[in-house]
Design a protein around this motif. Structure first.
Motif, mmCIF file in Angstrom:
data_model
loop_
_atom_site.group_PDB
_atom_site.id
_atom_site.type_symbol
_atom_site.label_atom_id
_atom_site.label_comp_id
_atom_site.label_asym_id
_atom_site.label_seq_id
_atom_site.Cartn_x
_atom_site.Cartn_y
_atom_site.Cartn_z
ATOM 1 N N THR A 365 18.313 2.169 16.231
ATOM 2 C CA THR A 365 18.453 3.508 15.657
ATOM 3 C C THR A 365 18.278 3.431 14.148
ATOM 4 O OG1 THR A 365 20.865 3.236 15.519
ATOM 5 C CG2 THR A 365 19.993 4.298 17.493
ATOM 6 N N GLY A 366 17.562 4.393 13.605
ATOM 7 C CA GLY A 366 17.279 4.355 12.175
ATOM 8 C C GLY A 366 16.509 3.112 11.782
ATOM 9 N N GLY A 367 15.737 2.564 12.727
ATOM 10 C CA GLY A 367 14.965 1.354 12.478
ATOM 11 C C GLY A 367 15.793 0.085 12.473
ATOM 12 N N CYS A 368 17.073 0.177 12.845
ATOM 13 C CA CYS A 368 17.994 -0.964 12.739
ATOM 14 C C CYS A 368 18.695 -1.259 14.060
ATOM 15 C CB CYS A 368 19.068 -0.678 11.687
ATOM 16 S SG CYS A 368 18.437 -0.474 10.006
ATOM 17 N N VAL A 369 19.060 -2.540 14.229
ATOM 18 C CA VAL A 369 20.010 -2.941 15.264
ATOM 19 C C VAL A 369 21.365 -3.112 14.582
ATOM 20 C CG1 VAL A 369 20.636 -4.691 16.959
ATOM 21 C CG2 VAL A 369 18.225 -4.068 16.660
ATOM 22 N N HIS A 370 22.386 -2.498 15.145
ATOM 23 C CA HIS A 370 23.717 -2.507 14.550
ATOM 24 C C HIS A 370 24.592 -3.566 15.220
ATOM 25 C CE1 HIS A 370 23.416 1.473 12.347
ATOM 26 N NE2 HIS A 370 22.310 1.448 13.060
ATOM 27 N N LEU A 371 25.375 -4.263 14.432
ATOM 28 C CA LEU A 371 26.359 -5.191 14.971
ATOM 29 C C LEU A 371 27.525 -4.418 15.582
ATOM 30 C CD1 LEU A 371 26.662 -7.941 12.207
ATOM 31 C CD2 LEU A 371 25.422 -8.085 14.369
ATOM 32 N N THR A 372 28.195 -5.060 16.523
ATOM 33 C CA THR A 372 29.441 -4.518 17.065
ATOM 34 C C THR A 372 30.549 -5.540 16.826
ATOM 35 O OG1 THR A 372 29.283 -5.512 19.275
ATOM 36 C CG2 THR A 372 28.047 -3.464 18.891
ATOM 37 N N ASP A 373 31.775 -5.193 17.212
ATOM 38 C CA ASP A 373 32.886 -6.137 17.070
ATOM 39 C C ASP A 373 33.134 -6.914 18.356
ATOM 40 O OD1 ASP A 373 33.917 -4.136 18.656
ATOM 41 O OD2 ASP A 373 35.594 -3.631 17.336
#
Length: 421
Positions: A365-373
């Motif tokens: 999303t938004g060109g990014c992969v987001h980290l999670t906890d």
């Protein structure tokens, strides 16, 4: 904490008819999925090349890791090296398929097991893997829209339909970019070139610039252009490129091109190991290194590579082959830990329709992969999907990637020529 079992499962994933300097992608890409089981019942995951040489070494090494501590990566490396073939295996090698290269066999296998070991370590402690790498310096990692010239799936019944269709001209490349950017929000665009007339490929970049004036643009001919062609296209694209990736062969050629144009040159082809990096720094051949933990020796080795690039004033990004979500998350945890990440990373992920993760595909999303906890890589295997793609491997005719041979199925007189243009 001891390892009680190691499972290596080869899979075949659907791949579109993507064109490149060597030829065309085969209808299936090969990957290996690794599960390292700890005495505590937790499982560390990894994903790497599925080409026969790597798969063979992974499979032969796996049983020897049972009883080893999940924290003993040095012991793991010793076992990988001990099981490596001592003589040439006779496998066909293809420059654009790192999993086929005998010279990098031990490094590739070590890298794969290292990710699984570290995933198990992080799950055991109950922390995201990025924390084992020193912690996150960013909580999301940008990726680029990776555009390819390609044939429609109708070119051969072995290819599965894909949402992108044919792309053999500038108009179709712009359409492809719209599809990817609309779906994933990418802010950088890379065009895989070295396929058609270089002037036409440059026209495609100019068309992208006209439609996406605020996006960063790159072009990658995979060293398939002569010096004369590289210079001519550099002039035509003056002011359009974020960087110029592997236009011409050899460290000496890239150094000459940079000296003549002043353009920042990026590479994952002429700099693939430490000896080549040393020579590149001496010649000023490459100003941006496209790292890849799969063939640079794993996550921690790539962190060391990033620090070296920072020391010598080189930019850093990440290279990609066809891959699924486990590799994407390993890339993301690594990139999130690196202070010196200069550019959005490459990924083939939008081209892959298969997935083996519970819950399906990793969101971009938004060109990014987001980290999670979530602990470890933050993903879990879907065993039913793994079995399905392993079954696909068992009936697949491919055992080592070879885009040249695949192109010869359509054009019997095709030969790989470098540089072609």
């Amino acid at each position: 904490m001891k390892i009680t079992a190691v499972r290596v499962t080869p899979i075949a994933i659907k791949d579109p008819a993507l064109l490149n300097a060597a030829g065309v992608h085969e209808p299936f890409g090969l990957r290996s999925i690794i599960e390292v089981v700890g005495a505590n019942g937790l499982v560390g995951l990894s994903e790497t090349y599925g080409d026969a040489p790597v798969l063979d070494l992974l499979t032969r090494t796996g049983p020897s890791l049972v009883g080893l501590s999940a924290f003993d990566v040095h012991g793991m490396l010793a076992r990988v090296a001990a099981h490596a073939p001592k003589i040439a295996t006779g496998h066909v090698e293809m420059e654009l398929a790192p999993g086929s290269l005998a010279s990098n066999l031990v490094t590739s296998a070590y890298s794969a097991f290292e990710v699984a070991f570290m995933d198990l370590q992080a799950r055991t402690i109950g922390i995201p893997l990025v924390q084992l790498l020193g912690g996150a310096v960013r909580n999301k990692v940008p990726y680029s829209a990776y555009l390819f010239y390609k044939w429609d799936a109708s070119v051969d019944p072995e290819y599965a339909p894909d949402p992108y269709g044919e792309a053999v001209n500038a108009q179709q490349i712009v359409k492809q970019a719209h599809q990817m950017i609309d779906q994933y929000g990418f802010e950088s665009i890379k065009l895989k070139a070295g396929v058609f007339d270089p002037e036409k490929e440059a026209d495609a970049v100019l068309a992208l610039k006209a439609v996406f004036p605020n996006h960063q643009l790159r072009i990658d001919p995979n060293s398939n252009w002569s010096m004369a062609t590289s210079l001519r296209i550099a002039k035509k694209l003056d002011g359009c490129l974020e960087y110029y990736e592997d236009p011409t062969p050899t460290l000496e050629g890239m150094a000459e091109l940079h000296k003549a144009t002043g353009l920042p040159l990026a590479s994952n082809m002429v700099v693939t190991n430490w000896a080549e990096l040393k020579r590149s720094i001496e010649l000023n051949s490459v100003q941006i290194l496209l790292s890849d933990h799969h063939f640079w020796g794993g996550l921690r080795a790539t962190q060391a590579l990033a620090r070296t690039c920072q020391t010598f004033g080189l930019g850093l990004s990440m290279h990609s082959n066809s891959h699924l979500g486990i590799s994407l998350m390993a890339m993301t945890h690594l990139a999130a830990s690196v202070h010196h990440l200069s550019y959005a990373c490459d990924t083939h992920y939008p081209w892959q329709s298969d997935e083996i993760l519970q819950g399906g595909r990793v969101p971009i999303t938004g060109g990014c992969v987001h980290l999670t906890d979530k602990p470890g890589l933050g993903v879990e295997l879907d065993q039913d999907k793994l079995a399905e793609l392993h079954a696909a491997y068992n009936v697949c005719r491919i055992r080592t990637r070879n885009d040249v041979v695949q192109m010869q199925r359509f054009r019997p007189d095709w030969k790989q020529i470098k540089p072609r243009f």
